[in-house]
Design an enzyme around this catalytic site. Sequence first.
Site, short mmCIF file in Angstrom:
data_model
loop_
_atom_site.label_atom_id
_atom_site.label_comp_id
_atom_site.label_asym_id
_atom_site.label_seq_id
_atom_site.Cartn_x
_atom_site.Cartn_y
_atom_site.Cartn_z
CG HIS A 105 36.96 105.47 -35.70
ND1 HIS A 105 37.64 106.36 -35.89
CD2 HIS A 105 36.51 104.66 -36.73
CE1 HIS A 105 38.07 106.19 -37.28
NE2 HIS A 105 37.55 105.23 -37.78
CB CYS A 157 29.41 89.73 -19.42
SG CYS A 157 27.57 89.57 -20.14
CD GLU A 171 50.01 120.13 -37.48
OE1 GLU A 171 50.14 120.33 -36.60
OE2 GLU A 171 50.06 118.63 -37.98
NE ARG A 210 41.18 109.29 -26.10
CZ ARG A 210 41.99 110.25 -26.23
NH1 ARG A 210 42.94 110.39 -25.15
NH2 ARG A 210 41.99 111.00 -27.04
N1 APR Z 1 41.13 122.43 -34.97
C1 APR Z 1 41.41 121.52 -36.09
N2 APR Z 1 42.18 120.57 -36.29
C2 APR Z 1 43.17 120.24 -35.42
C3 APR Z 1 43.24 121.16 -33.91
C4 APR Z 1 42.30 121.92 -33.99
N3 APR Z 1 42.34 122.94 -32.80
N4 APR Z 1 44.26 120.55 -33.32
C5 APR Z 1 44.56 119.50 -34.14
N5 APR Z 1 43.96 119.44 -35.15
C6 APR Z 1 44.33 118.56 -36.37
C7 APR Z 1 45.67 118.01 -36.39
O1 APR Z 1 46.49 118.55 -37.12
C8 APR Z 1 45.59 116.44 -37.18
O2 APR Z 1 45.40 116.49 -38.54
O3 APR Z 1 43.44 117.33 -35.98
C9 APR Z 1 44.22 116.09 -36.50
C10 APR Z 1 44.17 114.85 -35.64
O4 APR Z 1 44.62 113.87 -36.14
P1 APR Z 1 44.65 112.42 -35.46
O5 APR Z 1 45.11 112.67 -34.07
O6 APR Z 1 44.93 111.47 -36.57
O7 APR Z 1 42.79 112.00 -35.50
P2 APR Z 1 41.89 111.76 -36.56
O8 APR Z 1 42.30 111.94 -37.74
O9 APR Z 1 40.78 111.69 -35.84
O10 APR Z 1 42.21 109.96 -36.29
C11 APR Z 1 41.67 109.33 -36.74
O11 APR Z 1 42.53 107.24 -36.02
O12 APR Z 1 43.68 106.94 -34.31
C12 APR Z 1 42.45 106.48 -34.60
O13 APR Z 1 40.27 106.05 -34.22
C13 APR Z 1 41.15 106.88 -34.02
O14 APR Z 1 39.32 108.32 -34.57
C14 APR Z 1 40.81 108.14 -34.54
C15 APR Z 1 41.31 107.79 -36.14
ZN ZN Z 2 28.14 88.54 -22.15
#
Ligand code: APR
Ligand code: ZN
Length: 256
Positions: A121, A158, A226, A68
């Site tokens: 995070h 480490c 969304e 990643r």
């Molecule tokens: N612009 C804005 N929003 C977008 C776009 C875009 N181009 N494309 C997708 N999204 C939105 C999706 O609709 C969704 O609501 O981004 C959001 C991504 O949601 P997640 O994948 O759940 O990401 P996030 O909310 O950051 O997750 C929170 O959870 O998975 C753990 O540690 C990880 O930091 C992450 C945390």
């Molecule tokens: Zn160590």
Amino acid sequence: MNDDIAEIAAGAQRVAVLTGAGISAESNVPTFREVQTGLWERFSAQDLATPEAFEANPALVWTWYRWRQSLIQQVEPNPGHTALAQWQQQLRQEGGELSITTQNVDDLHERAGAEVLGHLHGSIFAHRCLDCGDPVELPDPAYDGFEAPPEPEEPPQCATCGGHIRPGVVWFGEMLPMEAFDAATAAIRSADVVVVAGTSGIVQPAASLPLLALERGTPLIEINPEETEISEAMDFCLRGPSGVMLPALVPPRRRK
Ligand code: APR
Ligand code: ZN
């Protein structure tokens, strides 16, 4: 952009922004919940993002994060990141402030020229020892970010104590960095407007941070194509990609 939102943005001296994986989606960084490919097909990101997963299979989890990291190093910030960096610079020149708190472990805000108040995070670049906690500098991963690594490799040891090196991200069930959380809380509580971009609002406690704005009736603007778990708390929902909505939200520079 509707006039009310434009007026709020233009009049705001203190803007608090919370971003999630969605703001990096237009940079081709798959949001956290997208399915992996190849060897990784049978794992969801969530499966790999726990201390237990690392304990059970350090090589698998380590390799996933290094893959990643290589992906993040191969993509560029998008207009959403750039707009926030520009708005931050503009406000600072006018004596104001724009704070960015992100749930993302990438460095795209920074590479767009913005200063980030906190990574709730953690950071995929901040490797550290699982046992003694020593931070560790490593050469960049050799993976091609867009090709799944053929097989896992063991995390390095480490140099100080021989323990496993682990990714510097916050896994499910782990405590968030309280300094980042407290700074975000203070920024939201003193903001004239709070902007939430690209987060599903699922993961706590990060998702509840913007709701602190309700305490003082601070306007809340969500940017997401969304509906999300926190949409109903928003004053305004800009239903579109942050790479389009954020540049439109940045007010014109004030005449001197
Ligand atoms: N612009 C804005 N929003 C977008 C776009 C875009 N181009 N494309 C997708 N999204 C939105 C999706 O609709 C969704 O609501 O981004 C959001 C991504 O949601 P997640 O994948 O759940 O990401 P996030 O909310 O950051 O997750 C929170 O959870 O998975 C753990 O540690 C990880 O930091 C992450 C945390
Ligand atoms: Zn160590």
